[in-house]
Design an enzyme around this catalytic site. Structure first.
Site, PDB file in Angstrom:
ATOM      1  N   ARG A  18       0.818  -1.219   0.000  1.00  0.00           N
ATOM      2  CA  ARG A  18       0.000   0.000   0.000  1.00  0.00           C
ATOM      3  C   ARG A  18       0.852   1.270   0.000  1.00  0.00           C
ATOM      4  O   ARG A  18       0.368   2.367  -0.267  1.00  0.00           O
ATOM      5  CB  ARG A  18      -0.947   0.004   1.219  1.00  0.00           C
ATOM      6  CG  ARG A  18      -2.120  -0.938   1.065  1.00  0.00           C
ATOM      7  CD  ARG A  18      -2.852  -1.156   2.377  1.00  0.00           C
ATOM      8  NE  ARG A  18      -2.192  -2.157   3.204  1.00  0.00           N
ATOM      9  CZ  ARG A  18      -2.611  -2.528   4.423  1.00  0.00           C
ATOM     10  NH1 ARG A  18      -3.699  -1.974   4.938  1.00  0.00           N
ATOM     11  NH2 ARG A  18      -1.968  -3.444   5.107  1.00  0.00           N
ATOM     12  N   GLN A  78      11.469 -16.014   6.554  1.00  0.00           N
ATOM     13  CA  GLN A  78      10.171 -16.684   6.408  1.00  0.00           C
ATOM     14  C   GLN A  78      10.167 -17.447   5.088  1.00  0.00           C
ATOM     15  O   GLN A  78      10.752 -17.000   4.101  1.00  0.00           O
ATOM     16  CB  GLN A  78       9.037 -15.648   6.436  1.00  0.00           C
ATOM     17  CG  GLN A  78       7.657 -16.287   6.503  1.00  0.00           C
ATOM     18  CD  GLN A  78       6.557 -15.256   6.718  1.00  0.00           C
ATOM     19  OE1 GLN A  78       6.831 -14.099   7.033  1.00  0.00           O
ATOM     20  NE2 GLN A  78       5.323 -15.688   6.552  1.00  0.00           N
ATOM     21  N   GLU A 161     -10.290 -11.201  11.579  1.00  0.00           N
ATOM     22  CA  GLU A 161      -9.740 -10.238  10.623  1.00  0.00           C
ATOM     23  C   GLU A 161     -10.866  -9.512   9.893  1.00  0.00           C
ATOM     24  O   GLU A 161     -11.939 -10.075   9.674  1.00  0.00           O
ATOM     25  CB  GLU A 161      -8.849 -10.957   9.601  1.00  0.00           C
ATOM     26  CG  GLU A 161      -7.536 -11.421  10.182  1.00  0.00           C
ATOM     27  CD  GLU A 161      -6.768 -10.287  10.838  1.00  0.00           C
ATOM     28  OE1 GLU A 161      -6.303  -9.391  10.128  1.00  0.00           O
ATOM     29  OE2 GLU A 161      -6.650 -10.280  12.072  1.00  0.00           O
ATOM     30  N   ASN A 234       0.746   1.984   6.867  1.00  0.00           N
ATOM     31  CA  ASN A 234       0.527   1.163   5.685  1.00  0.00           C
ATOM     32  C   ASN A 234       0.632   1.959   4.397  1.00  0.00           C
ATOM     33  O   ASN A 234       0.931   1.402   3.353  1.00  0.00           O
ATOM     34  CB  ASN A 234      -0.844   0.480   5.766  1.00  0.00           C
ATOM     35  CG  ASN A 234      -0.903  -0.503   6.921  1.00  0.00           C
ATOM     36  OD1 ASN A 234      -0.046  -1.376   7.045  1.00  0.00           O
ATOM     37  ND2 ASN A 234      -1.868  -0.330   7.796  1.00  0.00           N
ATOM     38  N   LYS A 357      32.568  25.469   0.612  1.00  0.00           N
ATOM     39  CA  LYS A 357      32.743  24.013   0.554  1.00  0.00           C
ATOM     40  C   LYS A 357      34.163  23.674   0.960  1.00  0.00           C
ATOM     41  O   LYS A 357      35.097  24.339   0.509  1.00  0.00           O
ATOM     42  CB  LYS A 357      32.487  23.522  -0.876  1.00  0.00           C
ATOM     43  CG  LYS A 357      32.578  22.040  -1.038  1.00  0.00           C
ATOM     44  CD  LYS A 357      33.194  21.629  -2.367  1.00  0.00           C
ATOM     45  CE  LYS A 357      34.683  21.830  -2.390  1.00  0.00           C
ATOM     46  NZ  LYS A 357      35.357  21.311  -3.586  1.00  0.00           N
ATOM     47  N   TYR A 372      31.986  32.665  -3.620  1.00  0.00           N
ATOM     48  CA  TYR A 372      32.130  31.212  -3.571  1.00  0.00           C
ATOM     49  C   TYR A 372      33.521  30.907  -3.017  1.00  0.00           C
ATOM     50  O   TYR A 372      34.535  31.305  -3.611  1.00  0.00           O
ATOM     51  CB  TYR A 372      31.969  30.563  -4.951  1.00  0.00           C
ATOM     52  CG  TYR A 372      32.406  29.110  -4.899  1.00  0.00           C
ATOM     53  CD1 TYR A 372      31.708  28.203  -4.101  1.00  0.00           C
ATOM     54  CD2 TYR A 372      33.538  28.657  -5.573  1.00  0.00           C
ATOM     55  CE1 TYR A 372      32.130  26.879  -3.971  1.00  0.00           C
ATOM     56  CE2 TYR A 372      33.960  27.337  -5.454  1.00  0.00           C
ATOM     57  CZ  TYR A 372      33.252  26.458  -4.654  1.00  0.00           C
ATOM     58  OH  TYR A 372      33.671  25.163  -4.520  1.00  0.00           O
ATOM     59  N   ALA A 386      33.652  41.589  -1.066  1.00  0.00           N
ATOM     60  CA  ALA A 386      32.391  41.200  -1.689  1.00  0.00           C
ATOM     61  C   ALA A 386      32.651  40.623  -3.078  1.00  0.00           C
ATOM     62  O   ALA A 386      33.502  41.114  -3.808  1.00  0.00           O
ATOM     63  CB  ALA A 386      31.470  42.405  -1.790  1.00  0.00           C
ATOM     64  N   ASN A 392      38.757  27.151  -7.890  1.00  0.00           N
ATOM     65  CA  ASN A 392      39.455  26.023  -7.267  1.00  0.00           C
ATOM     66  C   ASN A 392      39.602  24.840  -8.204  1.00  0.00           C
ATOM     67  O   ASN A 392      40.335  23.914  -7.915  1.00  0.00           O
ATOM     68  CB  ASN A 392      38.732  25.583  -5.994  1.00  0.00           C
ATOM     69  CG  ASN A 392      37.297  25.155  -6.264  1.00  0.00           C
ATOM     70  OD1 ASN A 392      36.608  25.742  -7.097  1.00  0.00           O
ATOM     71  ND2 ASN A 392      36.851  24.122  -5.578  1.00  0.00           N
ATOM     72  N   TYR A 393      38.913  24.878  -9.339  1.00  0.00           N
ATOM     73  CA  TYR A 393      38.845  23.706 -10.209  1.00  0.00           C
ATOM     74  C   TYR A 393      39.412  24.078 -11.575  1.00  0.00           C
ATOM     75  O   TYR A 393      38.905  24.987 -12.237  1.00  0.00           O
ATOM     76  CB  TYR A 393      37.384  23.273 -10.319  1.00  0.00           C
ATOM     77  CG  TYR A 393      37.135  22.022 -11.108  1.00  0.00           C
ATOM     78  CD1 TYR A 393      37.885  20.875 -10.889  1.00  0.00           C
ATOM     79  CD2 TYR A 393      36.120  21.978 -12.067  1.00  0.00           C
ATOM     80  CE1 TYR A 393      37.638  19.709 -11.600  1.00  0.00           C
ATOM     81  CE2 TYR A 393      35.866  20.819 -12.781  1.00  0.00           C
ATOM     82  CZ  TYR A 393      36.625  19.693 -12.543  1.00  0.00           C
ATOM     83  OH  TYR A 393      36.375  18.545 -13.253  1.00  0.00           O
TER      84      TYR A 393
HETATM   85  C1  UD1 Z   1      -2.386  -7.495  11.239  1.00  0.00           C
HETATM   86  C2  UD1 Z   1      -3.313  -8.360  12.111  1.00  0.00           C
HETATM   87  C3  UD1 Z   1      -4.566  -7.560  12.444  1.00  0.00           C
HETATM   88  C4  UD1 Z   1      -4.192  -6.268  13.124  1.00  0.00           C
HETATM   89  C5  UD1 Z   1      -3.182  -5.481  12.293  1.00  0.00           C
HETATM   90  C6  UD1 Z   1      -2.674  -4.307  13.100  1.00  0.00           C
HETATM   91  C7  UD1 Z   1      -2.969 -10.679  11.405  1.00  0.00           C
HETATM   92  C8  UD1 Z   1      -3.507 -11.802  10.627  1.00  0.00           C
HETATM   93  N1  UD1 Z   1      -3.671  -9.551  11.382  1.00  0.00           N
HETATM   94  O1  UD1 Z   1      -3.058  -7.215  10.031  1.00  0.00           O
HETATM   95  O2  UD1 Z   1      -5.415  -8.324  13.298  1.00  0.00           O
HETATM   96  O3  UD1 Z   1      -5.362  -5.498  13.347  1.00  0.00           O
HETATM   97  O4  UD1 Z   1      -2.056  -6.304  11.951  1.00  0.00           O
HETATM   98  O5  UD1 Z   1      -1.817  -3.507  12.351  1.00  0.00           O
HETATM   99  O6  UD1 Z   1      -1.928 -10.815  12.031  1.00  0.00           O
HETATM  100  N2  UD1 Z   1       4.299  -9.974   8.134  1.00  0.00           N
HETATM  101  C9  UD1 Z   1       5.259 -10.965   8.066  1.00  0.00           C
HETATM  102  N3  UD1 Z   1       4.999 -12.071   7.314  1.00  0.00           N
HETATM  103  C10 UD1 Z   1       3.834 -12.231   6.644  1.00  0.00           C
HETATM  104  C11 UD1 Z   1       2.856 -11.211   6.723  1.00  0.00           C
HETATM  105  C12 UD1 Z   1       3.124 -10.104   7.485  1.00  0.00           C
HETATM  106  O7  UD1 Z   1       6.327 -10.827   8.673  1.00  0.00           O
HETATM  107  O8  UD1 Z   1       3.688 -13.255   5.982  1.00  0.00           O
HETATM  108  C13 UD1 Z   1       4.590  -8.769   8.928  1.00  0.00           C
HETATM  109  C14 UD1 Z   1       4.482  -7.484   8.135  1.00  0.00           C
HETATM  110  O9  UD1 Z   1       5.742  -7.129   7.591  1.00  0.00           O
HETATM  111  C15 UD1 Z   1       4.026  -6.495   9.207  1.00  0.00           C
HETATM  112  C16 UD1 Z   1       3.228  -7.346  10.178  1.00  0.00           C
HETATM  113  O10 UD1 Z   1       3.610  -8.678   9.940  1.00  0.00           O
HETATM  114  O11 UD1 Z   1       5.135  -5.928   9.888  1.00  0.00           O
HETATM  115  C17 UD1 Z   1       1.716  -7.184   9.979  1.00  0.00           C
HETATM  116  O12 UD1 Z   1       1.403  -7.567   8.652  1.00  0.00           O
HETATM  117  P1  UD1 Z   1       0.305  -6.796   7.812  1.00  0.00           P
HETATM  118  O13 UD1 Z   1       0.186  -7.468   6.496  1.00  0.00           O
HETATM  119  O14 UD1 Z   1       0.534  -5.345   7.860  1.00  0.00           O
HETATM  120  O15 UD1 Z   1      -0.993  -7.218   8.682  1.00  0.00           O
HETATM  121  P2  UD1 Z   1      -2.354  -6.483   8.714  1.00  0.00           P
HETATM  122  O16 UD1 Z   1      -3.179  -6.872   7.555  1.00  0.00           O
HETATM  123  O17 UD1 Z   1      -2.141  -5.043   8.974  1.00  0.00           O
HETATM  124 CA    CA Z   2      -0.195  -3.502   9.051  1.00  0.00          CA
END
Ligand code: UD1
Ligand code: CA
Length: 473
Positions: A18, A78, A161, A234, A357, A372, A386, A392-393
């Site tokens: 986003r 991950q 969610e 976001n 500089k 300068y 003034a 310099n270059y």
């Molecule tokens: C998440 C929560 C939601 C909460 C919101 C608050 C879940 C399922 N939902 O939603 O309940 O209200 O945060 O901001 O947890 N990330 C990973 N690996 C992934 C996905 C995400 O490390 O596979 C990390 C992202 O980088 C981020 C954080 O987890 O730092 C949250 O992920 P994001 O996708 O922003 O979750 P939200 O949809 O905001």
């Molecule tokens: Ca988030």
């Protein structure tokens, strides 16, 4: 003291789509620090036994920044299974098998969360001997967030969610902030049971809350003292809102320490800046990076200082400076441009429409107007006329100009480097200084002036100039 029962997991694997940016979201800057840097600082303040960051999107770039900010951090990758639950699962695999304490989970995109709020969350969790304690917030517009579902008697039942919520659930204004304390054993146990059967086909960490409750352990949600504390970044609208909020907090801190800020709304100060007592900041001032301002200085209006040191009592007006040092009681501007490695010593002056500089202007020396000055050293108590330009270059190399102490150079000079002007020397107006000037000499090289009497009346007859001349003569 290190809390050996505490581990912090920072979730930083998401793409942050986003934000619509080539730069990973958590590397966007807030008060001069990447978003994730704020989260790491909060994590560090808890003094946990270990901090683990989970990464995937733009992995190498993110790891580069994170490891520089926190060299002792554990990085975990991950895999292709998506979701916050999976991110936590891979992090838990990196923990020592005998770790039996609590796991704090924070998101890399929630920069305003403070250590006091987290410490309180941990204290509540421990006092209740809970399996899970999450930080919630009451929002006017909860769109997009997971909702905190409570039973009729107010007890936490679970999280749903936004995308999976019913219309009725969507009316709930208490949201999950994505910040949690878990006891590690039930977290490990129940996370293994979480699937990906939801609208996003992700392994949700939020599902684990209801499962832990189902296993007979206490779960609770503690509302944060203000919603902005848990605001996630976001998109760029949220980024600028957070920047404004954090800037206001930073300015307030300086004000409480004795700094006068005339217009907080147009003053921007990075987290890393230090400012002494009785400093005055006028409207439109930006103090960035490793800038430090000693007491009694007056900065602004409309001044940007990056990585610049300002000593006691200096005055800097309508100026842009980077990596400069401005001595005690020196004055700069209005309309000065100080580029890297400019050193203006005590009581010196860099005046109006002057660019410098890689130059040192000695104690009490002045470059007051339209100049300068590059790759130059000026001694003490000298005055540069003034409109002086250091050439310099030569098209290939940058060469040095050395001006001694107590020197007086005329207006509109060019110093063709490399060249030296000795102590106490003078130069005439319009001199192009190509050769060294010995101490105490006067250098002049302009052709003698010739006045051709009557030239205007002879060559420009009938003009206003000719008439004016005729009336005088
Ligand atoms: C998440 C929560 C939601 C909460 C919101 C608050 C879940 C399922 N939902 O939603 O309940 O209200 O945060 O901001 O947890 N990330 C990973 N690996 C992934 C996905 C995400 O490390 O596979 C990390 C992202 O980088 C981020 C954080 O987890 O730092 C949250 O992920 P994001 O996708 O922003 O979750 P939200 O949809 O905001
Ligand atoms: Ca988030």
């Amino acid at each position: 003291m290190t809390d050996s029962n505490l581990v912090v997991i920072v979730l930083a694997a998401g793409a942050g789509t986003r934000m619509k940016s080539a730069k990973p979201k958590i590397l966007h800057s807030l008060a001069g620090v990447p978003l994730v840097g704020h989260v790491l600082a909060t994590a560090r303040a808890l003094e946990p036994a270990q901090v683990i960051a989970v990464v995937r999107h733009e992995r190498d770039r993110v790891v580069g920044v994170i490891s520089e900010l926190m060299p002792e951090i554990t990085i975990v990758d991950q895999d292709e299974i998506p979701g916050t639950g999976r991110a936590v699962e891979v992090a838990l695999a990196a923990l020592p098998a005998d770790f039996a304490g609590e796991v704090v989970i924070v998101s890399g995109d929630v920069p305003m969360l403070d250590a006091d709020t987290l410490a309180q969350l941990i204290a509540e969790h421990r006092a209740a001997a809970a399996g899970a304690t999450l930080l919630s917030a009451i929002l006017e517009d909860a769109t997009g967030y997971g909702r905190v579902v409570r039973s009729a008697d107010g007890l936490l039942e679970g999280i749903v969610e936004h995308k999976d919520a019913t219309d009725l659930q969507r009316e709930i204004t208490e949201v999950n902030s994505g910040t949690y304390v878990f006891s590690v054993a039930p977290l490990r146990e129940q996370l293994a049971l979480v699937g990906t059967q939801n609208s996003q086909n992700e392994k949700y960490l939020t599902d684990v809350v209801a499962l832990i409750r189902g296993a007979g352990l206490a779960v609770a949600a503690m509302p944060a003292s203000a919603p902005w504390i848990v605001a996630g970044i976001n998109d760029r609208v949220q980024l600028s809102e957070a920047a404004q909020r954090m800037n206001a907090l930073i300015i307030r801190g300086h004000q409480m320490n004795g700094v006068t800020v005339h217009d907080p709304a147009s003053t921007w100060i990075d987290l890393s800046v230090s400012i002494g007592e009785d400093v005055e900041l006028l409207p439109g001032t930006q103090l960035l990076g490793a800038t430090s301002i000693e007491r009694d200085a007056i900065i602004g209006p409309d001044t940007t200082l990056l990585d610049t040191e300002v000593r006691q009592g200096a005055t800097i007006k309508r100026t842009d400076a980077t990596l400069a040092v401005i001595g005690a009681w020196a004055t700069v501007g209005p309309f000065a441009y100080l580029r890297p490695n400019t050193v203006l010593e005590a009581d010196g002056k860099i005046g109006t429409f002057v660019e410098t500089k890689n130059s040192t202007i000695g104690k009490g020396s002045k470059v007051p107007h339209l100049s300068y000055i590059g790759d130059t050293t000026v001694g003490e108590q000298s005055n540069v006329g003034a409109g002086t330009i250091t050439a310099n270059y030569d098209g290939v190399n940058k060469n040095k100009t050395v001006v001694g102490s107590h020197v007086r150079t005329g207006s509109h000079n060019v110093f063709v480097a490399p060249v030296r002007i000795g102590d106490g020397a003078y130069t005439g107006a319009g001199t192009v200084v190509r050769k060294d000037v010995p101490a105490g000499a006067l250098a002049i090289n302009v052709a003698p002036q010739r006045n051709m009497e009557g030239w205007v009346e002879a060559n420009r007859a009938g003009t206003a100039a000719a008439k004016a001349a005729a009336e005088t003569n």
